[in-house]
Design a protein around this motif. Structure first.
Motif, PDB file in Angstrom:
ATOM      1  N   HIS A  90      -3.422   2.978   2.462  1.00  0.00           N
ATOM      2  CA  HIS A  90      -2.221   3.759   2.144  1.00  0.00           C
ATOM      3  C   HIS A  90      -1.969   4.796   3.236  1.00  0.00           C
ATOM      4  N   PHE A  94       0.789  -1.231   0.000  1.00  0.00           N
ATOM      5  CA  PHE A  94       0.000   0.000   0.000  1.00  0.00           C
ATOM      6  C   PHE A  94       0.826   1.290   0.000  1.00  0.00           C
ATOM      7  N   THR A 135       1.443   3.981  -5.104  1.00  0.00           N
ATOM      8  CA  THR A 135       0.062   4.408  -5.348  1.00  0.00           C
ATOM      9  C   THR A 135      -0.136   4.890  -6.781  1.00  0.00           C
TER      10      THR A 135
END
Length: 352
Positions: free
Chosen positions: A262, A186, A200
């Motif tokens: 995240h 993440f 990401t």
């Protein structure tokens, strides 16, 4: 001979009949929902490249992409929901809710962080299901239903966090089992040359590609456009309207969970008051990208471009050394430009 000549003449008339004439390539490009956003994105990139020399560096581009990706993942889901004719004003606080739930459940129940993340996912999907179910069951506009959810989740985030942890932030979980592997999924980074890029960005591109494939290559995509255009007509031809709309709300919940993970694994602790107002950034990115507020029109690619515009403006102002208060002015100006440009392109293409 006369019969053959008549057939040839008839064929030529059909070819040149304006009623069946296909649009040329330029016209097809102009009516793309994301065209206004694309022109705006190019203009903004050139503008900041001129006024802020540091903006032109590869490191700056990586920073812009990271800022865009955290908005873009959510904007993708919000765009699909808007194409389906609905809104979700709880999406911003749902991100924080997911990360808070995963962190506190894992910490207080002494669970592996992956188990906590799984429980957080269940709760996020439940919120999405509840929003969709209430909208379809009560027939109350989603604006009001999700506004109520927004207020309730905001209260839960603050009150429950204070009740359990005694403070407004979650405790550190970096020493718990599952931290390293979850962080790799993440919130890790990888290098392209000498430039560090956050994971990401990859997830953002994958979300956008998957959403684009679903919209334009599957019957589910046809259903989404149908329910957003006219849900009663869609229902009349056999489209499972209720299932489609609940599914779209749940996809927003899933995306909120993903961004929430995240948030958790990038910063270790989560502030319970985060996320308020972000729902408007997601909606703005989708609208800049060409989604109509009335539903039935838009693309995930457009939402990605809208998010990229957000990232460029957000970081471009910093690199230019300007007051950050100008950010919302630029974002509002881009929203206005994109809406006017998209309308102008559609009208031009229709007249042509």
């Amino acid at each position: 001979m006369s019969t053959q000549a008549e057939l040839d003449l008839s064929e030529r008339k059909v070819v040149h009949d304006e009623r069946v004439k296909e649009r040329n390539r330029i016209q097809r490009l102009l009516i793309r929902p994301e065209m206004g956003a694309l022109i705006g994105a190019v203009a903004i990139f050139i503008f900041f490249a001129i006024v802020a020399p540091p903006f032109r560096s590869p490191e700056a581009l990586a920073t812009v992409l990271y800022a865009s990706s955290t908005i873009g993942i959510m904007a993708c889901a919000v765009a699909l929901l808007m194409i389906g004719g609905e809104f979700d004003l709880s999406s911003g606080v749902a991100v924080t809710f997911s990360s808070l739930a995963a962190s506190m459940l894992a910490y207080n129940l002494h669970l592996n962080l992956w188990v906590g993340a799984g429980l957080g996912l269940i709760l996020a999907l439940a919120v999405g299901f509840l929003n969709g179910y209430l909208v379809m069951k009560t027939k109350i506009p989603s604006f009001l239903i999700t506004l109520s959810t927004f207020l309730m989740i905001t209260g839960i985030n603050l009150a429950v966090t204070k009740l359990i942890s005694g403070q407004v932030a979650t405790p550190s979980v970096s020493d718990m089992q599952g931290w390293d592997s979850a962080k790799a999924v993440f919130s890790s980074s990888f290098s392209i040359g000498s430039v560090s890029v956050r994971i990401t960005v990859v997830w953002w591109l994958l979300f956008t590609a998957a959403a684009t494939y679903v919209l334009f290559k599957t019957k589910v995509g046809n259903w989404i456009f149908a329910v957003g255009g006219d849900q009663e007509s869609a229902r009349a031809v056999g489209v499972p309207v209720t299932a489609v709309k609940i599914g779209l709300f749940m996809f927003v919940g899933f995306s909120a969970w993903f961004v929430g993970m995240h948030l958790l694994f990038a910063f270790n602790t989560v502030q319970s008051g985060q996320g308020v107002g972000n729902e408007f950034l997601y909606i703005i990115a989708a609208v800049i990208g060409g989604c109509l507020l009335t539903g039935g029109y838009g693309t995930a690619i457009g939402a990605a471009i809208g998010a990229f515009i957000f990232g460029m403006v957000n970081q471009g102002i910093v690199y230019a050394g300007w007051n950050p208060d100008w950010f919302k002015f630029f974002l509002g100006g881009m929203l206005l430009f994109a809406v006017i440009a998209n309308n102008a392109f559609r009208n031009y293409a229709a007249k042509r």
